[in-house]
Design a protein around this motif. Structure first.
Motif, PDB file in Angstrom:
ATOM      1  N   UNK A   1      57.193  -9.404  -2.642  1.00 35.04           N
ATOM      2  CA  UNK A   1      55.785  -9.509  -3.245  1.00 35.04           C
ATOM      3  C   UNK A   1      55.183 -11.039  -4.024  1.00 35.04           C
ATOM      4  N   UNK A   2      54.299 -11.869  -3.205  1.00 32.72           N
ATOM      5  CA  UNK A   2      53.647 -13.119  -3.894  1.00 32.72           C
ATOM      6  C   UNK A   2      52.646 -13.199  -5.005  1.00 32.72           C
ATOM      7  N   UNK A   3      53.158 -13.624  -6.574  1.00 30.34           N
ATOM      8  CA  UNK A   3      51.861 -13.815  -7.124  1.00 30.34           C
ATOM      9  C   UNK A   3      51.288 -15.232  -7.188  1.00 30.34           C
ATOM     10  N   UNK A   4      49.593 -15.522  -6.732  1.00 31.83           N
ATOM     11  CA  UNK A   4      49.446 -16.498  -6.578  1.00 31.83           C
ATOM     12  C   UNK A   4      48.817 -16.694  -7.906  1.00 31.83           C
ATOM     13  N   UNK A   5      48.870 -18.015  -8.540  1.00 37.12           N
ATOM     14  CA  UNK A   5      48.499 -18.238 -10.162  1.00 37.12           C
ATOM     15  C   UNK A   5      47.661 -19.671  -9.706  1.00 37.12           C
ATOM     16  N   UNK A   6      45.862 -19.264  -9.341  1.00 37.92           N
ATOM     17  CA  UNK A   6      45.151 -20.497  -9.468  1.00 37.92           C
ATOM     18  C   UNK A   6      44.406 -21.010 -10.616  1.00 37.92           C
ATOM     19  N   UNK A   7      45.212 -21.266 -11.661  1.00 37.85           N
ATOM     20  CA  UNK A   7      44.298 -21.084 -12.849  1.00 37.85           C
ATOM     21  C   UNK A   7      43.613 -22.642 -13.764  1.00 37.85           C
ATOM     22  N   UNK A   8      44.090 -23.315 -12.447  1.00 39.92           N
ATOM     23  CA  UNK A   8      43.729 -24.476 -12.135  1.00 39.92           C
ATOM     24  C   UNK A   8      42.592 -24.936 -11.135  1.00 39.92           C
ATOM     25  N   UNK A   9      42.178 -23.759 -10.285  1.00 41.87           N
ATOM     26  CA  UNK A   9      41.301 -23.845  -9.031  1.00 41.87           C
ATOM     27  C   UNK A   9      40.026 -24.733  -8.930  1.00 41.87           C
ATOM     28  N   UNK A  10      39.988 -24.584 -10.890  1.00 42.75           N
ATOM     29  CA  UNK A  10      38.477 -25.424 -10.982  1.00 42.75           C
ATOM     30  C   UNK A  10      38.477 -27.244 -11.346  1.00 42.75           C
ATOM     31  N   UNK A  11      39.217 -26.903 -11.863  1.00 40.02           N
ATOM     32  CA  UNK A  11      39.981 -28.433 -12.518  1.00 40.02           C
ATOM     33  C   UNK A  11      40.075 -29.733 -11.975  1.00 40.02           C
ATOM     34  N   UNK A  12      39.961 -29.703 -10.323  1.00 38.14           N
ATOM     35  CA  UNK A  12      40.633 -30.981  -9.533  1.00 38.14           C
ATOM     36  C   UNK A  12      39.789 -32.073  -9.684  1.00 38.14           C
ATOM     37  N   UNK A  13      39.907 -32.842  -9.259  1.00 36.05           N
ATOM     38  CA  UNK A  13      39.705 -34.043 -10.012  1.00 36.05           C
ATOM     39  C   UNK A  13      38.295 -34.680  -8.733  1.00 36.05           C
ATOM     40  N   UNK A  14      38.350 -34.868  -8.022  1.00 38.58           N
ATOM     41  CA  UNK A  14      37.196 -35.017  -6.473  1.00 38.58           C
ATOM     42  C   UNK A  14      36.626 -33.393  -6.618  1.00 38.58           C
ATOM     43  N   UNK A  15      34.950 -34.140  -5.798  1.00 43.09           N
ATOM     44  CA  UNK A  15      34.194 -33.099  -5.563  1.00 43.09           C
ATOM     45  C   UNK A  15      34.447 -32.347  -4.274  1.00 43.09           C
ATOM     46  N   UNK A  16      35.363 -32.745  -3.867  1.00 40.12           N
ATOM     47  CA  UNK A  16      35.256 -32.237  -2.411  1.00 40.12           C
ATOM     48  C   UNK A  16      36.566 -30.848  -2.549  1.00 40.12           C
ATOM     49  N   UNK A  17      36.742 -31.148  -4.243  1.00 34.01           N
ATOM     50  CA  UNK A  17      37.916 -29.180  -4.654  1.00 34.01           C
ATOM     51  C   UNK A  17      39.306 -30.615  -4.008  1.00 34.01           C
ATOM     52  N   UNK A  18      39.381 -31.762  -3.822  1.00 35.97           N
ATOM     53  CA  UNK A  18      40.496 -32.555  -3.286  1.00 35.97           C
ATOM     54  C   UNK A  18      41.355 -32.305  -3.036  1.00 35.97           C
ATOM     55  N   UNK A  19      40.660 -31.469  -1.832  1.00 29.27           N
ATOM     56  CA  UNK A  19      42.058 -31.161  -0.432  1.00 29.27           C
ATOM     57  C   UNK A  19      42.715 -29.120  -1.267  1.00 29.27           C
ATOM     58  N   UNK A  20      41.754 -28.792  -1.980  1.00 27.79           N
ATOM     59  CA  UNK A  20      42.359 -27.421  -2.610  1.00 27.79           C
ATOM     60  C   UNK A  20      42.150 -26.364  -1.832  1.00 27.79           C
TER      61      UNK A  20
END
Length: 498
Positions: free
Chosen positions: A280-299
């Motif tokens: 199983x894979x658990x993906x923790x995206x707890x900082x997903x909306x804390x990118x530094x650039x307006x375009x999500x920084x490539x996230x």
């Protein structure tokens, strides 16, 4: 015949004397042990009367979940204030975004928000422990709009729920609680959980305290890029050689403590590797909306990377603690298409669910598009300002660091300043920061970094003015070490730090 009888008698007498002697010695040793035990029990009894007793299981829970938590609590007792306590302690070890708290607070304190939450009779009664229907719909809408299709700002509520079904959403009392529940429900006690290193220090406790799972660091030649399938396979093989069964893969993206973003192709290859091993894979995206650039920084969220085809073996975790600076609210979310897992989480949530009024209050905020878009832009600007302030100071000190694209911290390399390139050398540097500079940063050893001297600086925990004061103190300490070296550091040479 007589000689034989005499000899037998002598042997018997010798045996009896020997047994008596052994018995006497055993009795003496027993009395000595009894006296020691009595003394120890008396001492233990005295301690118990002062502090109380717990079970063996309770004893195993007394170790702090974070190795630096006591120093952090010490800082809180004497917190720096530029005007009233300029020489106070400055904790830069806790990943919390205090720059945005007032924005969230103002939204949640609106009278109509609280009124609607507490006037609904359903919040006072038992209900589905995965969450109330309305709040689960709100989270589904939020995930579809900000994780799957961030470019579609005009997506309607109905359209969003066509992509993310509320029945696949669950609330939990923070991401830590959900990670613990996932480990308990998907793995057996003693199973291994692979985590790309360096990683968040509390993961060890999150996975072990209740579930009894063992966190295994995945080291790679370039941690900033992320683990390759070969890196994952090597870590799994080493764990298996130790007798561990590798059951789970836990990936945090954006990464903590590096502040880097794993590209979609890396995430896909890691999940494919896990699937090849029936993990199983658990993906923790707890900082997903804390990118530094307006375009999500490539996230790119794993929900988009997999086109929402998570199967029953990929599980998505998010929480309000980082992107909304609200760790104290204890609200995390799980998105999974594994119905048996969700049924397990529902039972566990009897002990760790989110209160119904808080679900209602937060769900109203998450569906307020006007607020959310303005808030996220404001948050990015504040994060970026403090980040640039921090790295500008590091550049002046000639301290290397990993350029961050997301998160609320920067990972810096202080190895050249250590008295020795060991964990002990790192600990001495940490002690110097605390004692001379009244600063605490997150040491790399706590995050399973093999290189001594790496530290995470959480620059959003304090306002820019206090951050500037912290970096000035750090600059002075760095200068003292380079000028005096460790052999000549003393009270006199360490003056003028504060």
């Amino acid at each position: 015949m007589a000689d034989r009888n005499g000899s037998s008698t002598a042997i018997a007498s010798f045996c009896i004397i020997t047994l008596v002697y052994i018995g006497q010695e055993k009795w003496k040793r027993h009395k000595r042990r009894h006296r020691r035990s009595h003394n120890n029990n008396s001492s233990s009894s005295s301690t118990d009367q002062q502090h109380g007793t717990v079970s063996t299981r309770g004893e195993s829970l007394l170790t702090p979940t974070l190795p630096y938590i006591m120093d952090y609590l010490k800082c809180l007792q004497d917190h720096c204030d530029p005007y009233t306590n300029p020489k106070g302690h400055i904790p830069l070890c806790m990943s919390e975004n205090k720059l945005i708290i007032e924005l969230v607070a103002l939204r949640l304190m609106q009278i109509e928000t609280a009124s609607r939450a507490f006037s609904d009779s359903t919040v006072y009664c038992y209900n589905n422990t995965l969450g109330l229907p309305g709040p689960r719909e709100a989270v589904a809408y939020f995930l579809a709009k900000h994780f799957m299709f961030p470019e579609q700002r005009d997506m309607s509520f109905r359209e969003a729920l066509n992509f993310i079904q509320p029945d696949h959403v669950a609330f939990g009392s923070g991401a830590a609680s959900l990670l613990s529940h996932l480990a308990l429900s998907l793995a057996e006690e003693g199973d291994a959980v692979l985590i790309p290193a360096p990683y968040y220090a509390a993961f060890d406790a999150d996975l072990n305290i209740i579930a009894g799972c063992i966190a295994v660091p995945v080291h790679s030649s370039n941690p900033s890029i992320g683990p390759t399938p070969d890196d994952l396979e090597n870590a799994a093989t080493l764990a298996e050689l130790k007798g561990l069964r590798v059951r789970l893969l836990l990936i945090t993206n954006p990464n903590n403590p590096l502040g880097t973003i794993y590209p979609p192709e890396l995430m896909k290859s890691a999940i494919d590797w896990a699937r090849s091993r029936n993990m199983h894979t658990i993906v923790d995206e707890i900082y997903a909306l804390s990118t530094h650039d307006d375009n999500d920084g490539g996230f790119e969220s794993v929900l988009r990377t997999l086109n929402n085809d998570l199967g029953t073996d990929v599980h998505h975790v998010w929480a309000l603690s980082k992107d909304f600076g609200a760790s104290g609210l204890r609200i995390g979310t799980l998105y999974s298409k594994n119905q048996r897992l969700l049924s397990s989480i529902a039972n566990l949530n009897i002990f760790s669910g989110v209160s119904h009024p808080m679900q209602m209050i937060v769900s109203e905020m998450l569906t307020d598009d006007h607020f959310i878009y303005g808030f996220l832009e404001n948050s990015r600007q504040r994060i970026r300002y403090s980040y640039e302030l921090c790295i500008a100071r590091l550049d002046e000190m000639v301290i290397p660091y990993i350029p961050a694209k997301a998160g609320i911290f920067v990972y810096a390399d202080f190895s050249s300043l250590l008295p020795e390139q060991t964990a002990e050398g790192e600990a001495r540097f940490s002690s110097l920061l605390l004692e001379a500079g009244r600063i605490i940063m997150t040491p790399g050893s706590a995050q399973h970094d093999k290189k001594p001297g790496m530290f995470r600086i959480c620059y959003c925990f304090v306002n820019p003015e206090v951050l500037e004061m912290a970096m000035q103190r750090l600059d002075r300490i760095v200068g003292k070490i380079r000028r005096w070296h460790w052999d000549n550091l003393n009270a006199e040479s360490l003056t003028d730090i504060l």
